[in-house]
Design an enzyme around this catalytic site. Structure first.
Site, short mmCIF file in Angstrom:
data_model
loop_
_atom_site.label_atom_id
_atom_site.label_comp_id
_atom_site.label_asym_id
_atom_site.label_seq_id
_atom_site.Cartn_x
_atom_site.Cartn_y
_atom_site.Cartn_z
N PRO A 176 -9.27 -6.49 -3.42
CA PRO A 176 -8.53 -7.68 -3.02
C PRO A 176 -8.11 -7.66 -1.55
O PRO A 176 -7.44 -6.74 -1.11
CB PRO A 176 -7.30 -7.65 -3.93
CG PRO A 176 -7.60 -6.66 -5.00
CD PRO A 176 -8.55 -5.71 -4.41
N GLU A 177 -8.53 -8.68 -0.83
CA GLU A 177 -8.05 -8.90 0.52
C GLU A 177 -7.28 -10.23 0.47
O GLU A 177 -6.90 -10.67 -0.60
CB GLU A 177 -9.23 -8.95 1.51
CG GLU A 177 -10.05 -7.66 1.50
CD GLU A 177 -11.22 -7.67 2.46
OE1 GLU A 177 -11.20 -8.42 3.44
OE2 GLU A 177 -12.18 -6.92 2.21
N ARG A 198 -7.55 2.66 -10.29
CA ARG A 198 -7.64 3.71 -9.26
C ARG A 198 -6.29 4.04 -8.64
O ARG A 198 -6.19 4.98 -7.87
CB ARG A 198 -8.66 3.30 -8.20
CG ARG A 198 -9.57 4.42 -7.83
CD ARG A 198 -10.78 3.93 -7.09
NE ARG A 198 -11.71 3.24 -7.96
CZ ARG A 198 -12.87 2.77 -7.56
NH1 ARG A 198 -13.23 2.88 -6.31
NH2 ARG A 198 -13.67 2.17 -8.40
N ARG A 221 -4.76 -3.02 23.46
CA ARG A 221 -5.20 -1.84 22.71
C ARG A 221 -6.57 -1.41 23.17
O ARG A 221 -7.31 -2.17 23.78
CB ARG A 221 -5.28 -2.17 21.21
CG ARG A 221 -4.09 -2.88 20.69
CD ARG A 221 -3.17 -1.94 20.00
NE ARG A 221 -1.86 -2.54 19.82
CZ ARG A 221 -0.86 -1.92 19.22
NH1 ARG A 221 -1.02 -0.71 18.78
NH2 ARG A 221 0.29 -2.51 19.10
N HIS A 246 -4.89 1.59 -18.16
CA HIS A 246 -4.51 1.44 -16.76
C HIS A 246 -3.52 0.30 -16.55
O HIS A 246 -3.31 -0.14 -15.43
CB HIS A 246 -5.75 1.23 -15.88
CG HIS A 246 -6.73 2.35 -15.99
ND1 HIS A 246 -6.42 3.64 -15.66
CD2 HIS A 246 -8.02 2.38 -16.41
CE1 HIS A 246 -7.48 4.42 -15.86
NE2 HIS A 246 -8.45 3.67 -16.31
N ARG A 303 -15.52 3.15 7.88
CA ARG A 303 -15.85 2.17 6.85
C ARG A 303 -17.29 1.72 7.01
O ARG A 303 -17.78 1.55 8.14
CB ARG A 303 -14.94 0.93 6.97
CG ARG A 303 -13.50 1.19 6.60
CD ARG A 303 -13.35 1.36 5.10
NE ARG A 303 -11.98 1.68 4.72
CZ ARG A 303 -11.54 2.92 4.50
NH1 ARG A 303 -12.34 3.96 4.65
NH2 ARG A 303 -10.29 3.14 4.15
#
Length: 280
Positions: free
Chosen positions: A2-3, A119, A159, A97, A268
């Site tokens: 999920p984002e 998880r 940055r 779960h 990633r």
DNA sequence: CGACTCTCCTGCTGGC
DNA sequence: TGCCAGCAGGAGAGTC
């Protein structure tokens, strides 16, 4: 996984179904996924999880959700990779779960809300008030769904890191994970390895627009269902069918046809087009 | 201080 | 067919 679009899909489903209902009982089956905010250690877990209270609102910032009660108590929900919220008529068949179960009641109906996370990368945090939640959310960057060119410029230009790493950092921008980082970078034509301090004004304009477009479109399709995502009512997303790059390494770029490349950026898996997203 | 690396956890996939 | 190593990744802690 999920984002922001998946979290927003869940938020809308919860807003429709549980707002106005009273928490009759909150049962914690695994305590280690629940955190009490600072100074709340003496509160009983069911109370911290809104037992006896009426649900007033469901909020979202980035990928995180928050259920707010009428008294102002808050349960923040981080879904991690495999977290989900499920609405059932009864707590009939619980999965191993299913870590927290809320029994809900309104005037004429009953329901159960279940937090499931195989998880266990996700978890719940209980705050005594809205302002404590706001403090936690202030540590995150602006919400990606509405991010402006100016906001993006402000958080990135000073940055020095690969743009993909910056997009994944929730303290800079809240809501973008691995899927929508790759999708946004492809739509904006930017190479995932470009350093943030090398970005030009035009890049910020393109990237901010791409992030908003990708997220809006994904929300419109109820998110991406890669393995198991579905909203609390069990509705699956279908944005995965429209992915430009994520999960498509080796397949032709939908824009230019050349085979998509796969690399590791910021630890990633990263998929991109070597032609459309060439290094400047 | 900022950027990078590690760790948590288990279901699923692919190779033999 | 069955087994097992390896991979997936959000967030926070730890390291450089």
């Amino acid at each position: 996984m999920p984002e922001l679009p998946e979290a927003e899909t869940i938020r809308r489903a919860l807003a429709r179904s549980i707002v106005g209902m009273r928490v009759v009982r909150a049962v914690v089956r695994r305590t280690d996924i629940v955190t009490l905010a600072e100074g709340e250690r003496r509160v009983r877990l069911p109370v911290a999880l809104l037992e006896g209270e009426t649900i007033e609102n469901v909020l979202r910032h980035g990928k995180q959700l928050a259920v707010v009660s009428q008294s102002g108590r808050v349960v923040r929900i981080c879904l991690g990779m495999t977290g989900s919220l499920i609405i059932q008529d009864h707590a009939t068949s619980l999965d191993r779960h299913d870590h927290v179960v809320w029994a809900l009641k309104a005037r004429d109906q009953k329901a159960c809300l279940v937090f499931r996370d195989p998880r266990r990368f996700g978890g719940l945090t209980c705050f005594p008030s809205r302002s404590d939640l706001n403090d936690a959310w202030r540590a995150l960057g602006p919400d990606a769904r509405t991010i402006s060119t100016g906001q993006l410029h402000l958080v990135l230009s000073e940055r020095r890191m690969p743009i993909k790493a910056a997009l994944l950092n929730q303290r800079l921008i809240a809501g973008v994970g691995n899927i929508y980082a790759d999708e946004s970078l492809h739509l904006s034509g930017l190479n995932p390895g470009i350093m943030t301090n090398d970005l030009q004004r035009e890049h910020f304009v393109k990237l901010a627009r791409a992030i908003r477009m990708v997220l809006a479109s994904a929300i419109g399709h109820h998110g991406s269902t890669i393995r198991s995502f579905s909203d609390p009512a069990g509705i699956k997303g279908n944005y995965q069918d429209r992915h430009r790059v994520y999960g498509r390494a080796g397949l032709p770029c939908r824009r230019c046809g050349s085979p998509l490349l796969q690399d590791m950026v910021a630890q990633r898996t990263t998929v991109y087009c070597g032609e459309c997203q060439a290094m400047p």
